[in-house]
Scaffold this active site. Structure first.
Site, PDB file in Angstrom:
ATOM      1  N   LYS A  14      48.401  24.700  35.352  1.00 50.82           N
ATOM      2  CA  LYS A  14      48.171  23.069  35.113  1.00 50.82           C
ATOM      3  C   LYS A  14      47.804  22.858  33.520  1.00 50.82           C
ATOM      4  O   LYS A  14      47.728  21.838  33.061  1.00 50.82           O
ATOM      5  CB  LYS A  14      47.222  22.436  35.980  1.00 50.82           C
ATOM      6  CG  LYS A  14      47.649  22.328  37.442  1.00 50.82           C
ATOM      7  CD  LYS A  14      46.399  21.574  38.230  1.00 50.82           C
ATOM      8  CE  LYS A  14      47.045  21.572  39.772  1.00 50.82           C
ATOM      9  NZ  LYS A  14      45.763  21.162  40.432  1.00 50.82           N
TER      10      LYS A  14
ATOM     11  N   ARG B  41      45.701  48.270  42.172  1.00 54.44           N
ATOM     12  CA  ARG B  41      44.328  48.851  42.118  1.00 54.44           C
ATOM     13  C   ARG B  41      43.251  48.242  41.690  1.00 54.44           C
ATOM     14  O   ARG B  41      42.043  48.159  42.322  1.00 54.44           O
ATOM     15  CB  ARG B  41      44.681  50.178  41.156  1.00 54.44           C
ATOM     16  CG  ARG B  41      44.988  51.473  42.252  1.00 54.44           C
ATOM     17  CD  ARG B  41      45.681  52.530  41.279  1.00 54.44           C
ATOM     18  NE  ARG B  41      46.850  51.729  40.763  1.00 54.44           N
ATOM     19  CZ  ARG B  41      48.005  51.659  41.370  1.00 54.44           C
ATOM     20  NH1 ARG B  41      48.101  52.260  42.453  1.00 54.44           N
ATOM     21  NH2 ARG B  41      49.074  50.968  41.130  1.00 54.44           N
ATOM     22  N   THR B  42      43.322  47.440  40.450  1.00 55.55           N
ATOM     23  CA  THR B  42      42.322  47.306  40.024  1.00 55.55           C
ATOM     24  C   THR B  42      41.339  46.002  40.654  1.00 55.55           C
ATOM     25  O   THR B  42      40.467  46.243  41.057  1.00 55.55           O
ATOM     26  CB  THR B  42      42.605  46.449  38.334  1.00 55.55           C
ATOM     27  OG1 THR B  42      42.809  47.793  37.646  1.00 55.55           O
ATOM     28  CG2 THR B  42      40.980  46.064  37.908  1.00 55.55           C
TER      29      THR B  42
ATOM     30  N   ARG C 130      41.212  39.717  34.536  1.00 54.98           N
ATOM     31  CA  ARG C 130      42.241  40.383  33.858  1.00 54.98           C
ATOM     32  C   ARG C 130      43.117  39.062  33.368  1.00 54.98           C
ATOM     33  O   ARG C 130      43.436  38.331  33.986  1.00 54.98           O
ATOM     34  CB  ARG C 130      43.411  41.188  34.776  1.00 54.98           C
ATOM     35  CG  ARG C 130      44.765  41.652  34.317  1.00 54.98           C
ATOM     36  CD  ARG C 130      45.087  42.783  35.004  1.00 54.98           C
ATOM     37  NE  ARG C 130      44.456  43.891  35.015  1.00 54.98           N
ATOM     38  CZ  ARG C 130      45.146  44.989  35.534  1.00 54.98           C
ATOM     39  NH1 ARG C 130      46.269  45.037  36.067  1.00 54.98           N
ATOM     40  NH2 ARG C 130      44.214  46.158  35.512  1.00 54.98           N
TER      41      ARG C 130
ATOM     42  N   HIS D 199      40.317  48.143  28.758  1.00 56.54           N
ATOM     43  CA  HIS D 199      40.406  48.289  30.355  1.00 56.54           C
ATOM     44  C   HIS D 199      39.026  49.326  30.502  1.00 56.54           C
ATOM     45  O   HIS D 199      39.283  50.251  31.067  1.00 56.54           O
ATOM     46  CB  HIS D 199      41.677  48.981  30.857  1.00 56.54           C
ATOM     47  CG  HIS D 199      41.949  48.616  32.178  1.00 56.54           C
ATOM     48  ND1 HIS D 199      40.945  48.435  33.176  1.00 56.54           N
ATOM     49  CD2 HIS D 199      43.094  48.892  32.822  1.00 56.54           C
ATOM     50  CE1 HIS D 199      41.432  48.523  34.206  1.00 56.54           C
ATOM     51  NE2 HIS D 199      42.778  48.694  34.086  1.00 56.54           N
TER      52      HIS D 199
HETATM   53  C1  NCD Z   1      46.777  50.028  34.238  1.00 50.93           C
HETATM   54  C2  NCD Z   1      46.632  48.861  33.553  1.00 50.93           C
HETATM   55  O1  NCD Z   1      46.608  47.701  34.156  1.00 50.93           O
HETATM   56  O2  NCD Z   1      46.600  48.935  32.178  1.00 50.93           O
HETATM   57  N1  NCD Z   1      46.688  50.019  35.678  1.00 50.93           N
HETATM   58  C3  NCD Z   1      45.434  50.027  36.505  1.00 50.93           C
HETATM   59  O3  NCD Z   1      44.783  49.188  36.059  1.00 50.93           O
HETATM   60  N2  NCD Z   1      45.300  51.060  36.929  1.00 50.93           N
HETATM   61  C4  NCD Z   1      47.875  50.872  33.818  1.00 50.93           C
HETATM   62  C5  NCD Z   1      49.058  50.420  33.642  1.00 50.93           C
HETATM   63  O4  NCD Z   1      49.452  49.274  34.265  1.00 50.93           O
HETATM   64  O5  NCD Z   1      50.180  51.105  33.148  1.00 50.93           O
END
Ligand code: NCD
Length: 306
Positions: free
Chosen positions: A80, A51-52, A101, A129
């Site tokens: 590397k 999703r993100t 991320r 997040h």
């Molecule tokens: C979340 C995350 O990555 O922290 N997912 C997301 O970004 N929608 C929640 C999760 O992974 O459980």
């Protein structure tokens, strides 16, 4: 130049403006279809995501911009041994804004210190997040009509769940917020959230173990997945993973207006039979994630659309 590391990087007023913009995008997408013509978003994902990453890319494409990036550390020069700081210096030559991320807490912050472009924290380990929080706030405001005077149940892995940490930090700034923190003993919120965020802001909260006890009192239930990848051993994870399962029978204990949110991905914690309940809002929430990220990209790039 502005980065986004934590939801608190925006004031409550700035968040209001960002959500107003997101709602305008929702209702008038054509107005924004060329707002980012010629701009490039880099998505640097050192950890799995559906999703993100895809909603960031969808957001940029819907604004007329383009995207580049990598979806795992294995196929970047991190494999590397390149540092995050060197990578972001290079990416600053290739893109106008970046979403990162990383499994290590603070990695996007380190990147932002040397970056030539705005850096967005798209999840750093078990820490924060913020763009999920923008998504969550927008969903709540759009579907409940307010962000104040709400009793909110947060259920599941409150220890490692970064979405929970960011959401609590953001919501304590609104009036009349009450939390029921529902988790097994081992997965309670970290001390810094309990002491420096909840207690320091004199927030009314209670920590409970049984979901059934909390359900009748909630305006909103925020379910979370047990964060397998943050456990030190498989045995503890297996013991915890099915601690909570929200099903039809449990939904009967909740009020008719209680919204169910989940950042997704779900594993077993919400049974699929709940999906057709009108109170289940987690798929709609994922849709709001695109509008929230479109509004964020425009805001950080300083692009105004009349
Ligand atoms: C979340 C995350 O990555 O922290 N997912 C997301 O970004 N929608 C929640 C999760 O992974 O459980």
């Amino acid at each position: 130049m502005r980065h986004l590391m934590s939801p608190l990087d925006f004031s409550v007023d700035e968040l209001e403006r960002l959500m107003d913009l997101a709602n305008d995008i929702e209702h008038n997408p054509e107005k924004y279809a060329h707002a980012c013509d010629g701009k490039i978003l880099a998505t640097l994902f050192y950890e799995p995501s559906t999703r993100t990453r895809l909603s960031f890319e969808s957001a940029m494409i819907r604004l007329g911009g383009k995207c580049l990036g990598f979806a795992s550390a294995d196929n970047s020069s991190a494999a590397k041994g390149e540092s995050v700081s060197d990578t972001i210096r290079i990416v600053s030559c290739y893109a106008d804004i970046c979403a990162m991320r990383h499994p290590k807490e603070g990695a996007p912050l380190v990147a932002s210190l040397v970056s030539g472009i705005p850096v967005i924290n798209a999840g750093d380990g078990g820490h924060q997040h913020p763009t999920q929080t923008l998504t969550d706030l927008l969903t709540i405001r759009s579907m409940k009509g307010r962000l104040d005077h709400l009793t909110i149940g947060l259920c599941g892995d409150l220890k490692f769940g970064r979405t929970v940490h960011s959401l609590i930090s953001a919501l304590v700034r609104y009036e009349g917020i009450r939390f029921l923190l529902i988790s097994p003993d081992e997965l309670r919120v970290p001390d810094y959230i309990r002491n420096d965020v909840l207690k320091a802001n004199h927030i009314d909260f209670e920590e409970v173990t049984k979901l059934e006890d909390a359900l009748p009192h909630l305006d909103l239930l925020y379910m979370t997945r047990v964060q397998k990848e943050r456990f030190f051993n498989e045995e503890d994870y297996v013991r915890m993973k099915d601690f909570y399962i929200l099903d039809k029978a449990k939904m009967e204990l909740a009020g008719p207006d209680m919204l169910v949110l989940h950042p997704l991905p779900r594993v077993n914690e919400i049974s699929v039979e709940v999906d057709s309940d009108p109170r289940a809002a987690y798929f709609k929430q994922a849709q709001y994630g695109v509008y929230a990220r479109m509004a964020l990209i425009l805001t950080l790039l300083g692009i105004e659309t009349k």
